[in-house]
Design an enzyme around this catalytic site. Structure first.
Site, PDB file in Angstrom:
ATOM      1  NE  ARG A  80      64.424-139.324 -17.224  1.00 60.42           N
ATOM      2  CZ  ARG A  80      65.017-140.449 -17.577  1.00 60.42           C
ATOM      3  NH1 ARG A  80      65.441-141.294 -16.666  1.00 60.42           N
ATOM      4  NH2 ARG A  80      65.229-140.727 -18.845  1.00 60.42           N
ATOM      5  CD  GLU A  85      65.154-137.698 -20.801  1.00 62.05           C
ATOM      6  OE1 GLU A  85      64.527-138.079 -19.802  1.00 62.05           O
ATOM      7  OE2 GLU A  85      65.144-138.313 -21.887  1.00 62.05           O
ATOM      8  CG  ASP A  98      57.678-140.432 -27.653  1.00 62.09           C
ATOM      9  OD1 ASP A  98      58.051-139.253 -27.653  1.00 62.09           O
ATOM     10  OD2 ASP A  98      58.348-141.357 -27.155  1.00 62.09           O
ATOM     11  CD  GLU A 118      58.008-146.537 -23.344  1.00 64.02           C
ATOM     12  OE1 GLU A 118      58.576-147.655 -23.289  1.00 64.02           O
ATOM     13  OE2 GLU A 118      58.558-145.478 -22.965  1.00 64.02           O
TER      14      GLU A 118
HETATM   15  C1  DMJ Z   1      60.665-142.093 -20.208  1.00 64.00           C
HETATM   16  O1  DMJ Z   1      61.614-141.207 -19.732  1.00 64.00           O
HETATM   17  C2  DMJ Z   1      59.433-141.371 -20.678  1.00 64.00           C
HETATM   18  O2  DMJ Z   1      58.370-142.275 -20.755  1.00 64.00           O
HETATM   19  C3  DMJ Z   1      59.613-140.732 -22.029  1.00 64.00           C
HETATM   20  O3  DMJ Z   1      58.421-140.157 -22.521  1.00 64.00           O
HETATM   21  C4  DMJ Z   1      60.115-141.749 -23.030  1.00 64.00           C
HETATM   22  N1  DMJ Z   1      61.224-142.518 -22.560  1.00 64.00           N
HETATM   23  C5  DMJ Z   1      61.289-142.998 -21.204  1.00 64.00           C
HETATM   24  C6  DMJ Z   1      60.844-144.428 -20.976  1.00 64.00           C
HETATM   25  O4  DMJ Z   1      61.025-145.310 -21.975  1.00 64.00           O
END
Ligand code: DMJ
Length: 496
Positions: A127, A123, A256, A390
């Site tokens: 971010r 995270e 993912d 998404e």
């Molecule tokens: C985001 O922090 C990023 O897109 C991550 O890859 C998946 N989850 C969240 C948004 O849903």
């Protein structure tokens, strides 16, 4: 002139205009003048989200828009300012100059990594490191480069494991790492250690220190030495033994962005990273064979794989894959370009259905294709929507790559639903049950709403030459990073 007298673009509905007219009169006035310019609506949404964050939660990680106070997730330990860092590039791209300036000043004076904090490496990387890198490449302001490299250095002890597969959690003061207690057999998570590559390559590029790139190239090496069940990558890998944990495969949560980063590593390398390319297309082949199915109603979906058995469920998170397949179509082997675009279009359609089949026209966290339902959440704890990007992300890629107007129309439907159900006086909130007619708000304005959802909406309604795909790739938090062109190593900053 009234809303009804204006000439709306074909995909616009009057209802939003009426709502905006009463709630955001300046916006509606502008909309009328500009014939409902939808990029401007996204900008006004950003302004509402940002102004309220500033008013009630300035300097804290996120805003609680109902209780009008700050919210701190333990994902960032006590590093503060997640919303500011995540929003920097969106402010810049939307030309919100004053707001960008105040955000930059906050970063200069207050963003501090010398704290005793246990953080999520993933995270903080996507971010904070991603947000700082993009802010640097867009604005050229040195402070962002310095902070990104400083934070990257703090993350390095996470790789001190027998295999070099990093820990999920790291105390950035002591350098002690560990994994999530719930993860199978003490494993690290595929989507977490597999989503460092883009940022770490850029950290080496900007610092001149190869160590960052070496760490992520080693992750590739470990993965390539391992046998993969049916060519698939399980979500769990033990960093000590180097062996897979549970054979659970998902293109949504836990898996993912690993796949996303294989493709984007190749694109970001100006298509020189042949290893990333091969790993991506091989993985997509295995996903198609073992996970992608069509419902009896004709909806294509990506199931989850548990030791060979399929769970016919797709997460909101999985919906990013529509955009990924389309983005990767151009390089697909064996003349499969058209097929990959079609796959992207089918996933976009399925995800749109998951929105359209709810009362609020916002998608649930997960939807199923069993027990007589298609694209509908059946479990109460899967009916929430937390402002995730998404589906809009996939609309943006599909629009750019096909110019089929339905993707803008679907994006506009999402704008209307967000305005109707998520917008509150104090910002934007997630929803507990999108099948209910009455909003129960979760009282969190996620930082990714500003970095991703609103940015992708803005790009969906902007011209293709704003952050063109030949020059930029988006990290998984929608932070644009320049393609490292082989012939002009350092000129990528000027390609906006
Ligand atoms: C985001 O922090 C990023 O897109 C991550 O890859 C998946 N989850 C969240 C948004 O849903």
């Amino acid at each position: 002139m009234s809303c009804t007298e204006s000439e709306p673009a074909s995909f616009m509905q009057e209802s939003l205009c009426q709502k905006l007219k009463t709630t955001v009169s300046i916006c509606c006035g502008f909309l009328l003048n500009q014939h409902y310019n939808p990029a401007f609506v996204s900008l006004q949404m950003m302004k509402h989200a940002w102004d309220n964050y500033k008013r009630y939660a300035w300097g804290l990680n996120e805003l609680k828009p109902i209780s009008k106070q700050g919210h701190s997730s333990n994902l960032f330990g006590n590093i503060q300012g997640a919303t500011i860092v995540d929003a920097l590039d969106t402010l810049y791209i939307m030309e919100m100059k004053e707001e960008f300036k105040e955000a930059k000043e906050w970063v200069e004076k207050n963003l501090d990594f010398n704290v005793n904090a246990e953080i999520s490496v993933f995270e903080v990387n996507i971010r904070f490191v991603g947000g700082l890198l993009s802010a640097y490449y867009l604005s050229g302001e040195e402070v962002f480069r310095k902070k990104a490299v400083e934070l990257g250095e703090k993350l390095l002890p996470a790789f001190n494991t027998p295999t070099g597969i990093p820990w999920a959690l790291l105390n950035i003061k002591s350098g002690i790492g560990r994994n999530w207690p719930w993860a199978s057999g003490g494993s690290s998570i595929l989507a977490e250690f597999g989503t460092l590559h883009l940022e770490f390559v850029h950290l080496s590029h900007l610092s001149g220190n190869p160590v960052f790139a070496e760490k992520v190239m080693n992750i590739r090496k470990v993965l390539n030495r391992l046998d993969k069940p049916e060519g698939l990558y399980p979500n769990y890998l033990n960093p000590s033994s180097g062996q897979w944990g549970q054979h659970h495969v998902s293109i949504g949560g836990l898996g993912d962005s690993f796949y996303e980063y294989l493709l984007k590593a190749w694109l970001m390398s100006d298509k020189t990273d042949e290893e990333g390319k091969k790993m991506y297309y091989d993985a997509v082949q295995a996903i198609e064979t073992h996970l992608i199915r069509k419902s009896s109603g004709g909806l294509t979906y990506i199931a989850e794989w548990k030791g060979g058995l399929l769970e016919h469920k797709m997460g909101h998170l999985t919906c990013f894959a529509g955009g990924m397949f389309a983005l990767g179509a151009d390089g697909a082997p064996n003349d499969k370009t058209g097929h990959h675009i079609e796959l992207g279009a089918e996933i976009a359609r399925t995800c749109h259905e998951s929105y359209d089949r709810t009362s609020m026209k916002l998608g649930p966290e997960a939807f199923r294709f069993d027990g007589g339902v298609e694209a509908i959440a059946t479990r109460q704890n899967e009916k929430y929507y937390i402002l995730r990007p998404e589906v809009i992300e996939t609309y943006m890629y599909m629009w750019r790559l096909t110019h089929d107007p339905k993707y803008r129309q679907w994006g506009w439907e999402a704008v209307e639903a967000l305005e109707k159900h998520c917008r509150v006086d104090g910002g934007y909130s997630g929803i507990r049950d999108v099948y209910n007619n009455h909003e129960s708000h979760d009282d969190v304005q996620q930082s990714f709403f500003l970095s991703e959802t609103l940015k992708y909406l803005y790009l969906l309604f902007s011209e293709d030459d704003l952050l063109p795909f030949e020059h930029w790739v988006f990290n998984t938090e929608a932070h644009p990073l320049p393609v490292l062109h082989k012939d002009n190593g350092n000129k990528e900053e000027n390609q906006k």
